[in-house]
Design a protein around this motif. Sequence first.
Motif, PDB file in Angstrom:
ATOM      1  N   ALA A 165       0.862  -1.179   0.000  1.00  0.00           N
ATOM      2  CA  ALA A 165       0.000   0.000   0.000  1.00  0.00           C
ATOM      3  C   ALA A 165       0.901   1.232   0.000  1.00  0.00           C
ATOM      4  N   THR A 166       0.550   2.215  -0.790  1.00  0.00           N
ATOM      5  CA  THR A 166       1.409   3.390  -0.930  1.00  0.00           C
ATOM      6  C   THR A 166       1.142   4.468   0.113  1.00  0.00           C
ATOM      7  N   LYS A 167       0.101   4.312   0.907  1.00  0.00           N
ATOM      8  CA  LYS A 167      -0.231   5.315   1.936  1.00  0.00           C
ATOM      9  C   LYS A 167      -0.156   4.725   3.337  1.00  0.00           C
ATOM     10  N   CYS A 168       0.743   3.775   3.535  1.00  0.00           N
ATOM     11  CA  CYS A 168       0.868   3.041   4.791  1.00  0.00           C
ATOM     12  C   CYS A 168       2.142   3.462   5.515  1.00  0.00           C
ATOM     13  N   GLY A 169       2.140   3.344   6.817  1.00  0.00           N
ATOM     14  CA  GLY A 169       3.339   3.652   7.589  1.00  0.00           C
ATOM     15  C   GLY A 169       4.509   2.737   7.267  1.00  0.00           C
ATOM     16  N   PHE A 170       4.221   1.560   6.680  1.00  0.00           N
ATOM     17  CA  PHE A 170       5.279   0.621   6.305  1.00  0.00           C
ATOM     18  C   PHE A 170       5.762   0.833   4.868  1.00  0.00           C
ATOM     19  N   THR A 171       5.214   1.821   4.162  1.00  0.00           N
ATOM     20  CA  THR A 171       5.578   2.073   2.768  1.00  0.00           C
ATOM     21  C   THR A 171       7.078   2.258   2.560  1.00  0.00           C
ATOM     22  N   PRO A 172       7.831   2.836   3.502  1.00  0.00           N
ATOM     23  CA  PRO A 172       9.285   2.925   3.295  1.00  0.00           C
ATOM     24  C   PRO A 172       9.969   1.565   3.097  1.00  0.00           C
TER      25      PRO A 172
ATOM     26  N   LYS B  96       5.667  -5.677  10.317  1.00  0.00           N
ATOM     27  CA  LYS B  96       6.763  -4.985  11.012  1.00  0.00           C
ATOM     28  C   LYS B  96       8.135  -5.557  10.680  1.00  0.00           C
ATOM     29  N   ASP B  97       8.175  -6.755  10.088  1.00  0.00           N
ATOM     30  CA  ASP B  97       9.460  -7.366   9.730  1.00  0.00           C
ATOM     31  C   ASP B  97      10.057  -6.630   8.538  1.00  0.00           C
ATOM     32  N   LYS B  98      11.172  -5.992   8.774  1.00  0.00           N
ATOM     33  CA  LYS B  98      11.816  -5.212   7.714  1.00  0.00           C
ATOM     34  C   LYS B  98      12.445  -6.146   6.680  1.00  0.00           C
ATOM     35  N   PRO B  99      12.443  -5.742   5.420  1.00  0.00           N
ATOM     36  CA  PRO B  99      12.997  -6.597   4.369  1.00  0.00           C
ATOM     37  C   PRO B  99      14.407  -7.099   4.658  1.00  0.00           C
ATOM     38  N   GLU B 100      15.271  -6.260   5.203  1.00  0.00           N
ATOM     39  CA  GLU B 100      16.645  -6.689   5.463  1.00  0.00           C
ATOM     40  C   GLU B 100      16.716  -7.833   6.482  1.00  0.00           C
TER      41      GLU B 100
END
Length: 158
Positions: A33-40, A144-148
């Motif tokens: 989603a492009t308007k989400c807090g996780f978008t970064p 919440k799991d970051k890609p890295e």
Amino acid sequence: MTTFYDFHATLENGEQYSLEKYKGQVVLVVNTATKCGFTPQFDGLEKLYEDYQQRGFVVLGFPSNQFKQEVATGSEAAAACRRDYGVTFPMHELTDVNGDNAEPVFKFMTSSAKGILGSESIKWNFTKFLVDRNGEVVERFASKDKPESLKKSIEKLL
């Protein structure tokens, strides 16, 4: 036995294709989603794609508005991802990930890799599913799991 490859998906441009296209590759599927807090997280997803693409890895983005944090269409979402985050991995049309209208591939993935307390539903944007080279869903990661943080799991399958 059903595998990831038994399903179809529709790209942002409306082109439908078989996920068998990715047979033999490691696939990370993400509802976006492009308007989400996780978008970064798009930055980290793109980095994973760039780092591992040559070894048979692909990220597939599936925009969803089920959590009311997406723009109007899949093509608009993909354009925003490409423009704002430099995304080059395949993006798809706007997709339902939960409920009766959920895309069959999401029903398959959520039943194969249940979430917290055995739930099959997706709780939020940027839930991630890791599919091995045989088309089996081997791991599910929370929003919440970051890609890295997925690198070890991905490298184990490559």
